[in-house]
Design an enzyme around this catalytic site. Structure first.
Site, PDB file in Angstrom:
ATOM      1  N   PRO A   1       0.835  -1.208   0.000  1.00  0.00           N
ATOM      2  CA  PRO A   1       0.000   0.000   0.000  1.00  0.00           C
ATOM      3  C   PRO A   1       0.865   1.252   0.000  1.00  0.00           C
ATOM      4  O   PRO A   1       1.818   1.364   0.772  1.00  0.00           O
ATOM      5  CB  PRO A   1      -0.806  -0.126   1.302  1.00  0.00           C
ATOM      6  CG  PRO A   1       0.012  -1.022   2.177  1.00  0.00           C
ATOM      7  CD  PRO A   1       0.740  -1.961   1.263  1.00  0.00           C
TER       8      PRO A   1
ATOM      9  N   TYR B   1      -5.925   2.376   8.162  1.00  0.00           N
ATOM     10  CA  TYR B   1      -5.431   2.784   9.471  1.00  0.00           C
ATOM     11  C   TYR B   1      -6.640   3.037  10.357  1.00  0.00           C
ATOM     12  O   TYR B   1      -7.664   3.542   9.888  1.00  0.00           O
ATOM     13  CB  TYR B   1      -4.627   4.076   9.387  1.00  0.00           C
ATOM     14  CG  TYR B   1      -3.387   4.004   8.547  1.00  0.00           C
ATOM     15  CD1 TYR B   1      -2.218   3.437   9.039  1.00  0.00           C
ATOM     16  CD2 TYR B   1      -3.379   4.536   7.258  1.00  0.00           C
ATOM     17  CE1 TYR B   1      -1.070   3.388   8.266  1.00  0.00           C
ATOM     18  CE2 TYR B   1      -2.236   4.487   6.472  1.00  0.00           C
ATOM     19  CZ  TYR B   1      -1.089   3.916   6.985  1.00  0.00           C
ATOM     20  OH  TYR B   1       0.045   3.870   6.213  1.00  0.00           O
TER      21      TYR B   1
ATOM     22  N   LYS C   1      -0.670  -5.570   9.510  1.00  0.00           N
ATOM     23  CA  LYS C   1       0.581  -5.140   8.883  1.00  0.00           C
ATOM     24  C   LYS C   1       1.367  -4.239   9.825  1.00  0.00           C
ATOM     25  O   LYS C   1       0.811  -3.315  10.426  1.00  0.00           O
ATOM     26  CB  LYS C   1       0.286  -4.403   7.579  1.00  0.00           C
ATOM     27  CG  LYS C   1       1.520  -3.894   6.835  1.00  0.00           C
ATOM     28  CD  LYS C   1       1.139  -3.238   5.525  1.00  0.00           C
ATOM     29  CE  LYS C   1       2.360  -2.760   4.752  1.00  0.00           C
ATOM     30  NZ  LYS C   1       3.029  -1.624   5.413  1.00  0.00           N
TER      31      LYS C   1
ATOM     32  N   HIS D   1       7.460  -0.517   7.837  1.00  0.00           N
ATOM     33  CA  HIS D   1       6.893   0.589   7.059  1.00  0.00           C
ATOM     34  C   HIS D   1       7.912   1.145   6.069  1.00  0.00           C
ATOM     35  O   HIS D   1       7.965   2.354   5.798  1.00  0.00           O
ATOM     36  CB  HIS D   1       6.396   1.704   7.989  1.00  0.00           C
ATOM     37  CG  HIS D   1       5.195   2.442   7.463  1.00  0.00           C
ATOM     38  ND1 HIS D   1       3.907   2.057   7.746  1.00  0.00           N
ATOM     39  CD2 HIS D   1       5.076   3.531   6.674  1.00  0.00           C
ATOM     40  CE1 HIS D   1       3.061   2.889   7.161  1.00  0.00           C
ATOM     41  NE2 HIS D   1       3.748   3.791   6.499  1.00  0.00           N
TER      42      HIS D   1
END
Length: 408
Positions: A80, A132, A256, A280
């Site tokens: 993403p 999120y 994740k 990340h």
């Protein structure tokens, strides 16, 4: 260099660097603080060598793998990535379509410019939706509802952004909320006229369409981006938020951003079907370990029933093979596909995915493994200079048999 002559993923980076203004290129490329984590993610793969086995019939190879009940053609997917429309118009749709054509998953960021409804329509079988948790529980619940209504099969919850990180490149370039094209940014951008013309022709900063429904009627792109900035990050997010999402989401759930084995255990206890082991992309905590370093410990913590996917630092087919040997079912990468989109649009993304597919296939042949899912630790040799590895162990009988007579 034209994107059609790219022979590895780093070539797309070089092309994109020439096409994009510094503020856009640095947003993709940069990490947190001193960016040591970016290099650590790459260096981790150098701690292992692939130990080939020869005199194995590798005239046919199979790199397909099953993730969350679906067989994909290759053991990788697209991470993403937010604000992709800034680098290429309609990038989210193009990424989804390219993933569908290659039969790999595309993880659509909730911070994307394309709406989840539009992107899922473009590639209904291959889009996973990444979200999120926000400061607003009603919005959290509505994102889950929208994903269900759109027909998303896999929901991904990213948990590794409790606060904004110190991304110094962005700060130096003025890439912050509220975003404004300062005179200095404009002057540098003029060296990239095609991007500037496209930026002006498409109306400037692209809309974050997933958040448009939560803003006031008629809100422009900058106002919606500022709204997103008030809702995220959400430092109060806890395991309770994940539990509520699990209760509301009937399909496969992926968490994740976990690096600690205890967190991995807790996520599986709450019903996570798979974990993306990720830091990340080095964009949050510069002192964090690489996901590859933590992969064996997390695999040991959750056992064999939870699927693990590696993210951060993947740039070669050999990286994906190494990750599989250490317990990952597949790997994700994001920066290379953004660079490919900037370099060549949909055709650039297609080429980038094909390059990685070709690399995985070549590595499997070189090490004498006919099927990606047959990889195991026996194909690895540690490269740490101060440690003498034990002699390679013979593979268990079923694996040796598969190496000689595989039918996968």
């Amino acid at each position: 260099m034209d994107f059609r002559s790219a022979i590895n993923l780093d070539d797309f980076r070089a092309i994109a660097r020439r096409k994009l203004p510094r503020i856009a290129f640095d947003f993709i490329e940069g990490g947190a603080d001193d960016e040591h984590c970016l290099q650590r993610n790459r260096d981790a793969f150098q701690q292992y060598r692939l130990l080939p086995r020869y005199l194995v019939d590798v005239s046919e190879r199979d790199q397909s793998t099953v993730l969350l009940g679906r067989r994909y053609a290759s053991p990788f997917g697209i991470s993403p990535t937010g604000l992709a429309g800034l680098f290429c118009p309609d990038a989210d749709v193009l990424l989804a379509q390219a993933a569908a054509a290659a039969n790999v998953p595309f993880l659509l960021s909730s911070a994307a410019n394309g709406s989840l409804e539009d992107v899922v329509r473009a590639a209904p079988e291959h889009v996973w939706f990444q979200m999120y948790c926000t400061r607003d529980e009603a919005i959290n619940a509505d994102l889950v509802r929208r994903a269900r209504a759109a027909g998303v099969r896999v929901l991904v919850v990213s948990v590794d952004v409790p606060v904004n990180s110190n991304r110094e490149r962005n700060r130096r370039n003025g890439f912050s909320r509220p975003f404004r094209m300062t005179p200095g940014v404009v002057l540098e951008a003029l060296a990239h006229p095609a991007w500037v013309l496209r930026y002006l022709r498409t109306g400037g900063i692209p809309m974050m369409r997933n958040w448009q429904p939560y803003g006031p009627a008629g809100a422009n792109a900058a106002q919606v981006a500022d709204l997103y900035g008030t809702l995220t990050p959400a430092p109060m997010v806890s395991w309770g938020h994940l539990q509520r999402i699990r209760e509301a989401w009937p399909g496969p759930l992926v968490v994740k951003g976990l690096l600690h084995p205890d967190d991995a255990r807790q996520a599986t206890r709450l019903g996570a079907d798979a974990l993306v082991v990720s830091n990340h992309g080095g964009r949050q905590l510069d002192a964090a370990p690489s996901p590859l370093e933590m992969l064996p410990a997390i695999r040991a913590a959750v056992g064999d029933d939870t699927e693990l996917i590696l993210d951060s630092g993947v740039r070669r087919g050999s990286d994906i093979v190494i990750a599989r040997c250490l317990g990952a079912k597949a790997a994700l990468f994001g920066r290379p596909t953004l660079f490919a989109a900037a370099a060549g649009g949909r055709a650039g993304i297609d080429r980038a995915l094909q390059i990685v597919r070709n690399e995985v296939d070549m590595v499997l042949a070189q090490i004498g493994c006919r099927a990606f899912d047959s990889l195991h630790r026996g194909y690895l040799w540690p490269a740490t200079a101060d440690r003498q590895p034990a002699a390679p162990q013979a593979a268990p009988a079923p694996v040796l048999q598969a190496a000689q007579h595989e039918t996968a």
